[in-house]
Design a protein around this motif. Sequence first.
Motif, PDB file in Angstrom:
ATOM      1  N   ARG A 199       0.215  -1.454   0.033  1.00  0.00           N
ATOM      2  CA  ARG A 199       0.267   0.145  -0.220  1.00  0.00           C
ATOM      3  C   ARG A 199       1.031   1.265   0.062  1.00  0.00           C
ATOM      4  N   ALA A 200       1.964   1.198   0.686  1.00  0.00           N
ATOM      5  CA  ALA A 200       3.189   1.695   0.634  1.00  0.00           C
ATOM      6  C   ALA A 200       3.593   2.292  -0.877  1.00  0.00           C
ATOM      7  N   LEU A 201       3.801   1.908  -1.058  1.00  0.00           N
ATOM      8  CA  LEU A 201       4.679   2.055  -2.725  1.00  0.00           C
ATOM      9  C   LEU A 201       3.491   1.923  -4.351  1.00  0.00           C
ATOM     10  N   ALA A 202       2.450   2.458  -3.483  1.00  0.00           N
ATOM     11  CA  ALA A 202       1.127   1.969  -4.517  1.00  0.00           C
ATOM     12  C   ALA A 202       1.318   3.692  -4.240  1.00  0.00           C
ATOM     13  N   GLY A 203       1.712   4.428  -4.037  1.00  0.00           N
ATOM     14  CA  GLY A 203       1.727   6.237  -4.641  1.00  0.00           C
ATOM     15  C   GLY A 203       1.206   7.281  -3.037  1.00  0.00           C
ATOM     16  N   PHE A 222       9.753   1.744  -8.245  1.00  0.00           N
ATOM     17  CA  PHE A 222       8.896   1.843  -9.258  1.00  0.00           C
ATOM     18  C   PHE A 222       7.769   2.806  -9.883  1.00  0.00           C
ATOM     19  N   GLN A 223       8.200   4.249  -9.676  1.00  0.00           N
ATOM     20  CA  GLN A 223       7.338   5.430  -9.944  1.00  0.00           C
ATOM     21  C   GLN A 223       8.204   5.246 -11.322  1.00  0.00           C
ATOM     22  N   SER A 224       9.590   5.115 -11.323  1.00  0.00           N
ATOM     23  CA  SER A 224      10.258   5.270 -12.227  1.00  0.00           C
ATOM     24  C   SER A 224      10.409   4.236 -14.005  1.00  0.00           C
ATOM     25  N   HIS A 225       9.526   3.218 -13.446  1.00  0.00           N
ATOM     26  CA  HIS A 225       9.986   1.703 -14.542  1.00  0.00           C
ATOM     27  C   HIS A 225       8.442   1.336 -14.611  1.00  0.00           C
ATOM     28  N   HIS A 226       7.349   1.950 -14.399  1.00  0.00           N
ATOM     29  CA  HIS A 226       6.364   2.088 -15.287  1.00  0.00           C
ATOM     30  C   HIS A 226       5.430   0.390 -14.454  1.00  0.00           C
ATOM     31  N   LEU A 227       5.957   0.219 -13.237  1.00  0.00           N
ATOM     32  CA  LEU A 227       5.555  -0.839 -13.105  1.00  0.00           C
ATOM     33  C   LEU A 227       4.408  -1.819 -12.420  1.00  0.00           C
ATOM     34  N   GLN A 228       3.589  -2.802 -12.882  1.00  0.00           N
ATOM     35  CA  GLN A 228       2.509  -2.721 -12.836  1.00  0.00           C
ATOM     36  C   GLN A 228       2.366  -3.709 -11.053  1.00  0.00           C
ATOM     37  N   ALA A 282       3.682  -6.165  -9.673  1.00  0.00           N
ATOM     38  CA  ALA A 282       4.816  -5.737  -9.382  1.00  0.00           C
ATOM     39  C   ALA A 282       4.597  -5.667  -7.728  1.00  0.00           C
ATOM     40  N   ARG A 283       4.091  -4.342  -7.655  1.00  0.00           N
ATOM     41  CA  ARG A 283       4.204  -4.000  -6.406  1.00  0.00           C
ATOM     42  C   ARG A 283       4.077  -4.953  -5.942  1.00  0.00           C
ATOM     43  N   ARG A 284       3.257  -5.802  -5.418  1.00  0.00           N
ATOM     44  CA  ARG A 284       2.964  -6.761  -4.442  1.00  0.00           C
ATOM     45  C   ARG A 284       4.709  -7.640  -4.437  1.00  0.00           C
ATOM     46  N   ARG A 330       7.217  -7.473  -0.715  1.00  0.00           N
ATOM     47  CA  ARG A 330       7.612  -8.606  -0.787  1.00  0.00           C
ATOM     48  C   ARG A 330       9.572  -8.320  -0.016  1.00  0.00           C
ATOM     49  N   LEU A 331      10.049  -7.770  -0.515  1.00  0.00           N
ATOM     50  CA  LEU A 331      11.389  -7.420  -1.108  1.00  0.00           C
ATOM     51  C   LEU A 331      12.081  -6.550   0.542  1.00  0.00           C
ATOM     52  N   VAL A 332      10.991  -5.288   0.831  1.00  0.00           N
ATOM     53  CA  VAL A 332      11.447  -4.249   1.016  1.00  0.00           C
ATOM     54  C   VAL A 332      12.667  -4.751   2.423  1.00  0.00           C
ATOM     55  N   LEU A 333      11.624  -6.005   3.528  1.00  0.00           N
ATOM     56  CA  LEU A 333      12.398  -5.949   4.989  1.00  0.00           C
ATOM     57  C   LEU A 333      13.692  -6.910   4.567  1.00  0.00           C
ATOM     58  N   PRO A 334      14.018  -7.822   3.998  1.00  0.00           N
ATOM     59  CA  PRO A 334      15.262  -8.712   3.119  1.00  0.00           C
ATOM     60  C   PRO A 334      16.156  -7.035   2.928  1.00  0.00           C
ATOM     61  N   PHE A 335      15.707  -6.214   2.053  1.00  0.00           N
ATOM     62  CA  PHE A 335      16.573  -4.928   1.742  1.00  0.00           C
ATOM     63  C   PHE A 335      17.611  -4.653   2.767  1.00  0.00           C
ATOM     64  N   VAL A 336      16.245  -3.504   4.026  1.00  0.00           N
ATOM     65  CA  VAL A 336      16.317  -3.594   5.093  1.00  0.00           C
ATOM     66  C   VAL A 336      17.599  -3.907   5.739  1.00  0.00           C
ATOM     67  N   LYS A 337      17.463  -5.620   5.790  1.00  0.00           N
ATOM     68  CA  LYS A 337      18.630  -6.097   6.123  1.00  0.00           C
ATOM     69  C   LYS A 337      19.797  -6.044   5.840  1.00  0.00           C
ATOM     70  N   VAL A 338      19.725  -6.374   4.329  1.00  0.00           N
ATOM     71  CA  VAL A 338      21.389  -6.363   4.047  1.00  0.00           C
ATOM     72  C   VAL A 338      21.684  -4.574   3.900  1.00  0.00           C
ATOM     73  N   ALA A 339      20.947  -3.880   3.885  1.00  0.00           N
ATOM     74  CA  ALA A 339      21.158  -2.530   3.908  1.00  0.00           C
ATOM     75  C   ALA A 339      21.769  -2.016   5.683  1.00  0.00           C
ATOM     76  N   LEU A 340      21.665  -2.238   6.817  1.00  0.00           N
ATOM     77  CA  LEU A 340      21.808  -2.588   7.973  1.00  0.00           C
ATOM     78  C   LEU A 340      23.414  -3.009   8.089  1.00  0.00           C
ATOM     79  N   THR A 341      23.409  -4.160   7.196  1.00  0.00           N
ATOM     80  CA  THR A 341      24.694  -5.234   7.476  1.00  0.00           C
ATOM     81  C   THR A 341      26.245  -5.182   6.845  1.00  0.00           C
ATOM     82  N   ASP A 342      25.254  -4.511   5.440  1.00  0.00           N
ATOM     83  CA  ASP A 342      26.652  -4.640   4.388  1.00  0.00           C
ATOM     84  C   ASP A 342      26.407  -3.343   3.695  1.00  0.00           C
ATOM     85  N   GLN A 343      27.173  -2.018   3.841  1.00  0.00           N
ATOM     86  CA  GLN A 343      26.814  -0.794   3.094  1.00  0.00           C
ATOM     87  C   GLN A 343      27.402  -1.210   1.859  1.00  0.00           C
ATOM     88  N   SER A 344      27.924  -1.820   1.170  1.00  0.00           N
ATOM     89  CA  SER A 344      28.545  -2.112   0.196  1.00  0.00           C
ATOM     90  C   SER A 344      27.334  -2.342  -0.593  1.00  0.00           C
TER      91      SER A 344
END
Length: 790
Positions: free
Chosen positions: A377-381, A428-434, A437-439, A443-457
């Motif tokens: 819902r947050a990605l919906a705009g 999501f806003q710049s690649h005309h995703l349907q 794709a939003r759902r 699903r990937l938001v929290l895994p990427f938060v974990k990656v960003a927390l542990t690996d700044q590379s």
Amino acid sequence: MRVLEEVKRLALELLGGLPATLYPDIEEALKTAVHDDDGRDAPQLLYQNQAALWVLRQHQSAHVMRYRQNVGQGFDEFRALRIRNRGELPLGLIDESQIDFHLAGQNLAESLGHRFKAMLEQLRGRLQVVTTVLGLPPIPNPVGPTRLADAFVETFTDEQIPAALRALLFGHYERELGKVLGEFYAQVNELLARSGFGGSVEQPPAAPTIRRPIPSPAPTGPTDSPYADTYGHGGGPVPGQAGVAGGQSAGWNPDAAGATGYGMGGQGGAAGTGAGTGTGTGGGYGAEMGHGTAGSAPGQPGQPGHPGTGDRAAPTSAELGELRQMLHAWRDGRMAPTTPATGAPVQQPGSRRELRVDEVVSVASLLQGEPSDVFARALAGSGRLATAIRDQLNDGSRRLGLDPEHIRFSGDEEDAIDLVALLFDSLFQSHHLQDRARRLYARLVLPFVKVALTDQSLFVQPAHPARRLLDAITEACAGNKGETPQERELLDRAAAASQRVVAEYNEDLAIFETAHAELDALLQQQRRRIELQAERAAKATFGRERLSNAREQADSVLARRLAAPPLSRGVAEFLTGSWRHHLVQVLLREGGESERYREAIALGDALVDADRIASEGRGRDLATRLLALQPAIIACLGSSGLDHSAAEHGLAVLVKGLIYPHAPRDLHDAPPATPDDDDAERGLWVAGGTDTLRFDPAMAEQMRALEPGEWLQMTDIHGESVDAKVAWVSPLTARRLLVNRRGLRVLVASVEELASLHAAGRLQLGCEPTAFEQAMRQVRQQLDRAVGQH
């Protein structure tokens, strides 16, 4: 739940790669067995088994992934996240090979169970405490021999494996398991014991009593939070320091539940000093979880070389540091000094304890497998993805007993959350995703938060596995409406990749590499289709240009014949219709330098001369001339698609118009030019129309230097941003064909028109080659604008 996650991580780390290690030894055993067998069928049996082994090796990556999934599924069942109701499973017949597989698995489980009986009994009692605390019914040991045997059987259930190879497969699996299970069970037992799950109990242990920290004559760090000691934080953020000496958390009440509580103890022991340098806070993740002792096995949490939450790489890019500064300024500008509802002062950050990175990662791991509707819902705009992430993490913290009123995220954690939120919003806003794709992205938001927390590379290395997977998923989903079977297959494969990451990512980046490899294999076919699409667009454009050029040349030749001398209506119509079409066809097929083109020009001139002869009343000369021209006239009419009889009828109509010497003759205007689709398209695109172009000549020269393969960023007539690649340069007009990321034509324009678009602000030179890099550029631009406003 956090202890179970740690046990799962240990299981996947120590056992997850076992299927891939079996094949070299099995191959040697096959050769040895055949060498010792003197039977005549030995070579044939060797060939059959080696062929089956070769097939297994081809599926090695899939087997490892399936085995890891099966092992992880045992933990899901244990935590009652996905308990299968076996009473509802349909009954059916199974073939003999499957029966043999299951019998071999049972024998394997019995053998391992007898070998590790003492450790398993101890582990069973401690897991019983876990189920009692969580209020779950008794569930089989998720890492017991039976579960590990079932995981192995289910991994190979779809393979056709000969009996001899099957026996070797199970034998070597049992041998390799035997090498690691002893150490693994010892680590799990130690982990459960240090976390307070000492043994079986009849009643759930009482909740720990929170009390004030024990005063220390020389405090090593802040201990203001009432939760710091309860959760074993070891007295403050001093890198490498262990927890409370003696192995007991200062926050426990020794009288409660016989000092066998089930919270996260801080038992690092005095010997743990320096062994927990992996996290740099309070004795490290290893010290907190009971592994921060001297001499602990390499690769455990708390060791510097462990790739988990402890190894937070410092920023290696000056650009990332500058981006963080902009992020801090943007965040500070958005912070309000009072709460929006009551106007009361917000609690000062200094009065709340900062969460450690491993704590935030644990919370994210707890939430990772849950529905991601709030992020979708947050990605919906709404643009409130960062708020949604913080709300979810706070809710997860509350589940683990951390009161959000007394804790806060650190600056680095705030940066990671905001960067991931801005990144996903930009993608999501710049690649005309349907919508589908939003759902997938949610699903990937929290895994990427974990990656960003542990690996700044993640933000500075283009080859980062998580980054490559996100680029591949965006490539598969961008502009994909699922209208063809290939597009639907791409969407399904991208969804499967995201689900696999959600199900299996636990701080091991290998899952991103595996998911990317599987998706990229299908994307290779997609890229080839895109290349063919761009080639077809170039060929179609070139064909239209050649046709337009031939028409212009034919119209020029026709206009000169119609201008003088005056012509009869019949001859003028023949020249305007059939002869002009014949000129175009000859120009397209053989070119303007060919003999046929000169013959076609000569035919037109001869007809003009025949009309002059007819006007003079010279009937005999006219007849002679028309008889001589008859083959050329028939051929000209034939190029328009007329058969021989229709061509003769057309000749008769032409002759009828010439036999009357007093027929009116006049000058004729050239017919209007045939509309060109490209001209209409350019009229929609070019700023100011096609008649008056305003552009910088220097910019036009830059556009002229563009070569095929270079990317631009454009704004189309609907105001949407489009990535466009120069796919082809016309050899006739030097116009550039621009296609989008799916190989479809976006625009065909001259360098002057491109320069005019640039002057209108609708075109920018250069475009990042990957979706991730493009999104990060947009994040930077967004922060630039926001900081400028503040």
